[in-house]
Write a protein that holds these residues in place. Structure first.
Motif, PDB file in Angstrom:
ATOM      1  N   ALA A  97       0.833  -1.370  -0.102  1.00  0.00           N
ATOM      2  CA  ALA A  97      -0.172   0.062  -0.166  1.00  0.00           C
ATOM      3  C   ALA A  97       0.835   1.256  -0.160  1.00  0.00           C
ATOM      4  N   ALA A  98       1.840   1.024   1.009  1.00  0.00           N
ATOM      5  CA  ALA A  98       2.691   2.559   0.749  1.00  0.00           C
ATOM      6  C   ALA A  98       3.405   2.676  -0.477  1.00  0.00           C
ATOM      7  N   ASP A  99       3.807   1.634  -1.131  1.00  0.00           N
ATOM      8  CA  ASP A  99       4.631   1.662  -2.661  1.00  0.00           C
ATOM      9  C   ASP A  99       3.648   2.239  -3.545  1.00  0.00           C
ATOM     10  N   ALA A 100       2.176   1.770  -3.536  1.00  0.00           N
ATOM     11  CA  ALA A 100       1.212   2.107  -4.489  1.00  0.00           C
ATOM     12  C   ALA A 100       0.802   3.470  -4.192  1.00  0.00           C
ATOM     13  N   ALA A 101       0.778   3.988  -2.961  1.00  0.00           N
ATOM     14  CA  ALA A 101       0.240   5.414  -2.492  1.00  0.00           C
ATOM     15  C   ALA A 101       1.320   6.453  -2.864  1.00  0.00           C
ATOM     16  N   LEU A 102       2.536   6.055  -2.562  1.00  0.00           N
ATOM     17  CA  LEU A 102       3.738   6.972  -3.073  1.00  0.00           C
ATOM     18  C   LEU A 102       3.981   7.172  -4.671  1.00  0.00           C
ATOM     19  N   ARG A 103       3.748   5.983  -5.096  1.00  0.00           N
ATOM     20  CA  ARG A 103       3.915   6.018  -6.817  1.00  0.00           C
ATOM     21  C   ARG A 103       2.707   7.009  -7.197  1.00  0.00           C
ATOM     22  N   GLU A 115      17.727  13.225  -5.508  1.00  0.00           N
ATOM     23  CA  GLU A 115      17.330  13.589  -4.379  1.00  0.00           C
ATOM     24  C   GLU A 115      16.437  12.962  -3.452  1.00  0.00           C
ATOM     25  N   LEU A 116      15.679  12.200  -3.969  1.00  0.00           N
ATOM     26  CA  LEU A 116      14.695  11.081  -3.084  1.00  0.00           C
ATOM     27  C   LEU A 116      15.612  10.186  -2.455  1.00  0.00           C
ATOM     28  N   ALA A 117      16.669   9.751  -3.189  1.00  0.00           N
ATOM     29  CA  ALA A 117      17.645   8.783  -2.925  1.00  0.00           C
ATOM     30  C   ALA A 117      18.428   9.090  -1.746  1.00  0.00           C
ATOM     31  N   GLU A 118      18.670  10.477  -1.721  1.00  0.00           N
ATOM     32  CA  GLU A 118      19.512  11.097  -0.711  1.00  0.00           C
ATOM     33  C   GLU A 118      18.868  11.096   0.634  1.00  0.00           C
ATOM     34  N   ALA A 119      17.532  11.582   0.526  1.00  0.00           N
ATOM     35  CA  ALA A 119      16.523  11.869   1.543  1.00  0.00           C
ATOM     36  C   ALA A 119      16.547  10.461   2.421  1.00  0.00           C
ATOM     37  N   ALA A 120      16.145   9.362   1.105  1.00  0.00           N
ATOM     38  CA  ALA A 120      16.059   7.981   2.078  1.00  0.00           C
ATOM     39  C   ALA A 120      17.385   7.641   2.861  1.00  0.00           C
ATOM     40  N   ALA A 121      18.357   8.097   2.202  1.00  0.00           N
ATOM     41  CA  ALA A 121      19.688   7.416   2.724  1.00  0.00           C
ATOM     42  C   ALA A 121      19.819   8.288   4.213  1.00  0.00           C
ATOM     43  N   LEU A 122      19.529   9.655   4.398  1.00  0.00           N
ATOM     44  CA  LEU A 122      19.665  10.506   5.509  1.00  0.00           C
ATOM     45  C   LEU A 122      18.844   9.650   6.409  1.00  0.00           C
ATOM     46  N   PRO A 147      12.592  -6.415   7.900  1.00  0.00           N
ATOM     47  CA  PRO A 147      13.644  -6.213   6.652  1.00  0.00           C
ATOM     48  C   PRO A 147      13.642  -4.893   6.120  1.00  0.00           C
ATOM     49  N   TRP A 148      14.661  -4.335   5.777  1.00  0.00           N
ATOM     50  CA  TRP A 148      14.343  -3.172   4.707  1.00  0.00           C
ATOM     51  C   TRP A 148      14.138  -3.266   3.611  1.00  0.00           C
ATOM     52  N   PRO A 149      12.963  -2.440   2.999  1.00  0.00           N
ATOM     53  CA  PRO A 149      12.734  -2.394   1.641  1.00  0.00           C
ATOM     54  C   PRO A 149      13.916  -1.996   0.739  1.00  0.00           C
ATOM     55  N   GLY A 150      13.984  -2.185  -0.686  1.00  0.00           N
ATOM     56  CA  GLY A 150      15.152  -2.042  -1.556  1.00  0.00           C
ATOM     57  C   GLY A 150      14.836  -0.672  -2.248  1.00  0.00           C
ATOM     58  N   GLU A 151      13.599  -0.328  -2.672  1.00  0.00           N
ATOM     59  CA  GLU A 151      13.601   0.941  -3.354  1.00  0.00           C
ATOM     60  C   GLU A 151      13.615   2.315  -2.583  1.00  0.00           C
ATOM     61  N   PRO A 152      14.070   3.397  -2.912  1.00  0.00           N
ATOM     62  CA  PRO A 152      14.407   4.771  -2.131  1.00  0.00           C
ATOM     63  C   PRO A 152      13.165   4.994  -1.469  1.00  0.00           C
ATOM     64  N   TRP A 157      10.106   5.831   3.434  1.00  0.00           N
ATOM     65  CA  TRP A 157       8.847   5.374   4.230  1.00  0.00           C
ATOM     66  C   TRP A 157       9.148   4.520   5.423  1.00  0.00           C
ATOM     67  N   HIS A 158      10.011   3.632   5.256  1.00  0.00           N
ATOM     68  CA  HIS A 158      10.051   2.582   6.465  1.00  0.00           C
ATOM     69  C   HIS A 158      10.741   3.527   7.552  1.00  0.00           C
TER      70      HIS A 158
END
Length: 298
Positions: A97-103, A115-122, A147-152, A157-158
Motif C-alpha cells: 500500500a505504501a508503494d502504491a500510494a507513494l507512486r 534527491e529522493l535517494a539522498e533523503a532516503a539515505a539520510l 527487513p528494509w525494503p529496496g527501493e528508495p 517510508w520505512h
C-alpha cells in the motif's frame, strides 16, 4: 536526561518534515483496500497493520503500546484480526500500500531522482542509529526488526515509520512520568486547540461521559480552564511543555548522527516528497476508509 550536542528542536523539525511520508499510510485508500482484501475492515485494519510487527499479540499489548485508545476499541479488533490474516500478510499488504500510494503521489522523475535517494539515505542513517538503542521502546523495536525494503521511496517510508515509532514510544514514557493516562493526554491535546476534541474523542473510541470525566480530573488538578471547550491553564501549559521537552530529548539521539547540517538537508529533501503526499490528498482524513489514526497526542 539525554545529553546531546544537537538542538532537540532541529531533530523535531527533521521528523516533522518527513512525517507525511509515513503518516499517509493511515489515510490512503490503497491501504484500506488491501486490508479489506485480507478481510480486515475499518478499525481492524488500522490496529492490525500497526501492531503486526509485534506478531500475533493479544489486545492488552496493543492497548499498552498504542496508549491513548479506548481498550474496548482495541479488544474489538485484536486478537480476532490474527484469525483472519497472519501478521506477515498484513505487513506485506501495508508495504504494498505504501508503494502504491507513494507512486500515485510522486511523479516518476521524483521517484527516480537522486534527491529522493539522498533523503532516503539520510532518514535510514537516523533510523539505524536509533536502532542501536531500542531499550524501553517496544513498538519501535518490533518495527526495527523488519527487513528494509529496496527501493528508495520505500526506504524513506520505512525509515520515517521507525523514527515515528521511536519518538512515539518516548512520548508515551514522558506522559506516564507526568502522570497522565491515555485519555487525559488526549484531553490536554485538545485543550491546545491544535486538534478538535470531538475528532480525538471519536477516533480513539471514548464516550462523551469518559471524556468529560477525564476533563474533570484535569480541571480539578488545575490544568484545564472551566467551560465546555476549555483551554489549558498556566499550570497545564507548563506540564504539557514538560512532556514536549522530554519527548524531544528522548528522540534527539536518532538524529545526532546527521548533525545540524544533515538534519537541514533532510528537511529540504523530504519536504518535497511530503508536499507531493499532501497535494495528492493522501492525508485526507475525510476521505479515509477508517476513522482511526495515530497522531502524537501531547
Amino acid at each position: 536526561m539525554t545529553m546531546t550536542e544537537l538542538d532537540p528542536a532541529v531533530a523535531r523539525t527533521a521528523w516533522r518534515a518527513a512525517e507525511p511520508v509515513h503518516g499517509m499510510i493511515y489515510f490512503a485508500p490503497e491501504a484500506h483496500q488491501r486490508y479489506a482484501a485480507l478481510g480486515l475492515g475499518g478499525r481492524m485494519g488500522y490496529f492490525a497493520s500497526r501492531a503486526a510487527a509485534l506478531g500475533p499479540v493479544g489486545a492488552e499489548a496493543v492497548v499498552a503500546t498504542f496508549f491513548n485508545f479506548n481498550p474496548a476499541l482495541v479488544r474489538a479488533a485484536i486478537p480476532d484480526a490474527w484469525r483472519i490474516a497472519a501478521p506477515e500478510d498484513v505487513l506485506r499488504a501495508r508495504l504494498e500500500a505504501a508503494d502504491a500510494a507513494l507512486r500515485r503521489a510522486c511523479d516518476p522523475d521524483l521517484l527516480a531522482s537522486p534527491e529522493l535517494a539522498e533523503a532516503a539515505a539520510l532518514a535510514r542513517r537516523a533510523a539505524e542509529s536509533a536502532s542501536e538503542h531500542p531499550e524501553g521502546r517496544p513498538l519501535f523495536a518490533a518495527t526495527a526488526a523488519l527487513p528494509w525494503p529496496g527501493e528508495p521511496h520505500l526506504v524513506l517510508w520505512h525509515a520515517q515509520t521507525l523514527l515515528r515509532e521511536y519518538r512515539g514510544d518516548g512520548h508515551v514514557a514522558a506522559l506516564l512520568l507526568a502522570g497522565f493516562s491515555g485519555i487525559e493526554a488526549l484531553v490536554l491535546h485538545a485543550a491546545t486547540g491544535a486538534v478538535g476534541a470531538e475528532i480525538l474523542r471519536r477516533t480513539r473510541g471514548w464516550s462523551t461521559a469518559e471524556w468529560d470525566a477525564a476533563a474533570d480530573r484535569l480541571r480539578s488538578g488545575g490544568l484545564l480552564e472551566a467551560g465546555d471547550e476549555p483551554g489549558l491553564t498556566a499550570t497545564g501549559r507548563e506540564r504539557r511543555q514538560w512532556v514536549e521537552e522530554r519527548t524531544d530529548l528522548s528522540a534527539v539521539g536518532a538524529y545526532e548522527v546527521l548533525g545540524s547540517a544533515g538534519c537541514a538537508r533532510l528537511v529540504e529533501l523530504a519536504g518535497r516528497i511530503s508536499r507531493a503526499v499532501v497535494e495528492a490528498g493522501l492525508l485526507n482524513v475525510a476521505g479515509a476508509g477508517s476513522d482511526v489514526h495515530p497522531g502524537q497526542d501531547g
